[in-house]
Write a protein that holds these residues in place. Structure first.
Motif, short mmCIF file in Angstrom:
data_model
loop_
_atom_site.label_atom_id
_atom_site.label_comp_id
_atom_site.label_asym_id
_atom_site.label_seq_id
_atom_site.Cartn_x
_atom_site.Cartn_y
_atom_site.Cartn_z
N GLU A 49 -5.42 -6.75 -3.64
CA GLU A 49 -4.28 -6.55 -2.74
C GLU A 49 -4.73 -6.45 -1.28
O GLU A 49 -4.12 -7.06 -0.39
CB GLU A 49 -3.55 -5.26 -3.14
CG GLU A 49 -2.34 -4.95 -2.27
CD GLU A 49 -1.69 -3.62 -2.64
OE1 GLU A 49 -0.83 -3.14 -1.87
OE2 GLU A 49 -2.05 -3.06 -3.70
N ARG A 55 -8.28 1.18 -11.08
CA ARG A 55 -7.34 0.83 -10.01
C ARG A 55 -8.04 0.11 -8.86
O ARG A 55 -7.41 -0.66 -8.13
CB ARG A 55 -6.69 2.12 -9.50
CG ARG A 55 -5.85 1.98 -8.25
CD ARG A 55 -4.53 1.30 -8.50
NE ARG A 55 -3.70 1.32 -7.31
CZ ARG A 55 -3.29 0.26 -6.63
NH1 ARG A 55 -3.64 -0.95 -7.04
NH2 ARG A 55 -2.52 0.37 -5.57
N ARG A 56 -9.35 0.32 -8.72
CA ARG A 56 -10.07 -0.22 -7.58
C ARG A 56 -10.04 -1.74 -7.52
O ARG A 56 -9.85 -2.33 -6.46
CB ARG A 56 -11.52 0.29 -7.60
CG ARG A 56 -12.32 -0.06 -6.36
CD ARG A 56 -13.58 0.77 -6.30
NE ARG A 56 -13.24 2.19 -6.13
CZ ARG A 56 -14.10 3.17 -6.35
NH1 ARG A 56 -15.32 2.91 -6.77
NH2 ARG A 56 -13.72 4.42 -6.15
N ILE A 82 -9.85 2.25 -0.71
CA ILE A 82 -10.56 1.85 -1.92
C ILE A 82 -11.42 2.98 -2.47
O ILE A 82 -11.57 3.15 -3.68
CB ILE A 82 -11.41 0.59 -1.63
CG1 ILE A 82 -10.47 -0.61 -1.39
CG2 ILE A 82 -12.37 0.29 -2.78
CD1 ILE A 82 -11.17 -1.83 -0.85
N GLU A 100 -7.82 -3.81 -8.68
CA GLU A 100 -6.48 -4.24 -8.27
C GLU A 100 -6.25 -4.02 -6.77
O GLU A 100 -5.69 -4.88 -6.08
CB GLU A 100 -5.44 -3.46 -9.08
CG GLU A 100 -4.00 -3.82 -8.76
CD GLU A 100 -3.01 -2.97 -9.55
OE1 GLU A 100 -1.82 -2.97 -9.19
OE2 GLU A 100 -3.43 -2.30 -10.50
N LEU A 101 -6.70 -2.88 -6.27
CA LEU A 101 -6.51 -2.57 -4.86
C LEU A 101 -7.33 -3.50 -3.97
O LEU A 101 -6.89 -3.89 -2.88
CB LEU A 101 -6.88 -1.11 -4.58
CG LEU A 101 -6.44 -0.56 -3.22
CD1 LEU A 101 -4.92 -0.56 -3.11
CD2 LEU A 101 -6.98 0.87 -3.03
N VAL A 123 -9.64 5.61 -5.08
CA VAL A 123 -9.10 5.27 -6.40
C VAL A 123 -10.21 5.14 -7.42
O VAL A 123 -11.38 4.92 -7.08
CB VAL A 123 -8.28 3.96 -6.35
CG1 VAL A 123 -7.06 4.13 -5.46
CG2 VAL A 123 -9.13 2.80 -5.84
N PRO A 161 -4.11 6.71 -1.39
CA PRO A 161 -4.63 5.35 -1.18
C PRO A 161 -3.57 4.35 -0.73
O PRO A 161 -3.87 3.43 0.05
CB PRO A 161 -5.20 4.97 -2.55
CG PRO A 161 -4.48 5.85 -3.52
CD PRO A 161 -4.20 7.13 -2.80
N VAL A 162 -2.35 4.52 -1.20
CA VAL A 162 -1.27 3.61 -0.78
C VAL A 162 -1.01 3.77 0.71
O VAL A 162 -0.86 2.79 1.45
CB VAL A 162 0.01 3.88 -1.59
CG1 VAL A 162 1.16 3.00 -1.08
CG2 VAL A 162 -0.23 3.63 -3.07
N LEU A 182 -4.06 2.39 2.80
CA LEU A 182 -4.05 0.93 2.89
C LEU A 182 -2.88 0.45 3.74
O LEU A 182 -3.04 -0.43 4.60
CB LEU A 182 -3.96 0.31 1.49
CG LEU A 182 -3.90 -1.22 1.43
CD1 LEU A 182 -5.12 -1.83 2.08
CD2 LEU A 182 -3.75 -1.69 -0.01
#
Length: 270
Positions: A126, A119-120, A112, A122-123, A115, A80-81, A84
């Protein structure tokens, strides 16, 4: 003995690490490197690549960041990092001749999806922040040369900002950008119609005109101070918008004025 290609985690220098050593010193910066920390079983250390990608993006080297994130995804397709980061880098690489906001939007949504629920949230926050920055930068510095270009590009910008708002409905910067992006879109549509002497955006003009009011009301409800600043800026801009509403004469000059003023607005609001 074999040598494995890697990057120094300190200076990003290209290295060839011997596979029979536990620790080496970077020939460029003298940094102590533990081989196991930068070389995985596949010969590629994902955390190292992500670190290099993040450093490149922070330094404004968007193509380099894009390439690093792409490399990560070759080994971990659902990271995911990297998804994104690659999406944001693509947005930052967009130009009028190479418009990549669709890649931006799809990449964000793909990240998105990868995760869990914890965590979703927070992502999403961001991602919304990053989308707003990409859209603001494009609107200020990279718009095309014609009124038609402006309409197409501003439509895409509004679409991406709407995605950002869906991800984080309370983000004030996103709402401010949506207000001004909708306002600028309406102006661009009117300029395009004046230039072509055709009513080609009639239906959309009404919808986006209503959006201007909607976004201002939402901004006023969430952050009255920001709404007050928007009103002040609109007063300063009123003479330009009235000229656009009343005549098609001097369209090129008006476009230049609108673009310049819009850029100043966004710089003031960030």
């Amino acid at each position: 003995m074999e040598f494995i290609a890697a990057k120094c985690p300190n200076c990003a220098g290209d290295l060839r690490l011997p596979d029979d050593k536990k620790q080496v010193i970077c020939m460029y910066c003298g940094f102590d490197i533990f081989v196991r920390d930068v070389v995985g079983t596949s010969g590629v250390d994902i955390s190292n690549l992500l670190q290099l990608a993040a450093s490149s993006e922070k330094a404004g080297n968007h193509q380099e960041a894009y390439d690093y994130f792409t490399k990560v995804l070759e080994y971990e397709r659902g990271n995911p990092v990297a998804l994104l980061g690659k999406a944001i880098a693509a947005g930052n690489l967009s130009t009028s001749g190479n418009f990549r906001f669709s890649e931006l939007n799809h990449g964000v949504l793909a990240a998105i999806e990868q995760v869990d629920n914890e965590r979703r949230s927070e992502l999403k926050v961001e991602a919304a922040q990053n989308i707003e920055v990409v859209c603001s930068n494009f609107s200020i510095f990279k718009l095309g040369n014609s009124e038609q270009d402006h309409v197409v590009e501003r439509l895409a910008i509004v679409h991406s900002l709407e995605l950002a708002h869906d991800l984080d409905p309370t983000n004030v910067e996103v709402i401010k950008s949506l207000y001004f992006a909708s306002r600028q879109l309406v102006i661009s549509m009117r300029l395009s119609e004046a230039r072509l002497n055709q009513s080609i955006w009639k239906d959309q003009l009404e919808d986006h005109g209503a959006d201007i009011k909607k976004w201002f009301e939402k901004l006023e409800a969430i952050d009255p101070d920001a709404a007050e600043l928007v009103q002040k800026i609109e007063k300063e801009n009123r003479s330009v918008t009235r000229s656009v509403d009343s005549t098609g004469a001097g369209c090129s000059t008006l476009v230049a004025c609108v673009v310049i003023i819009a850029g100043l607005f966004l710089l003031l609001l960030t």
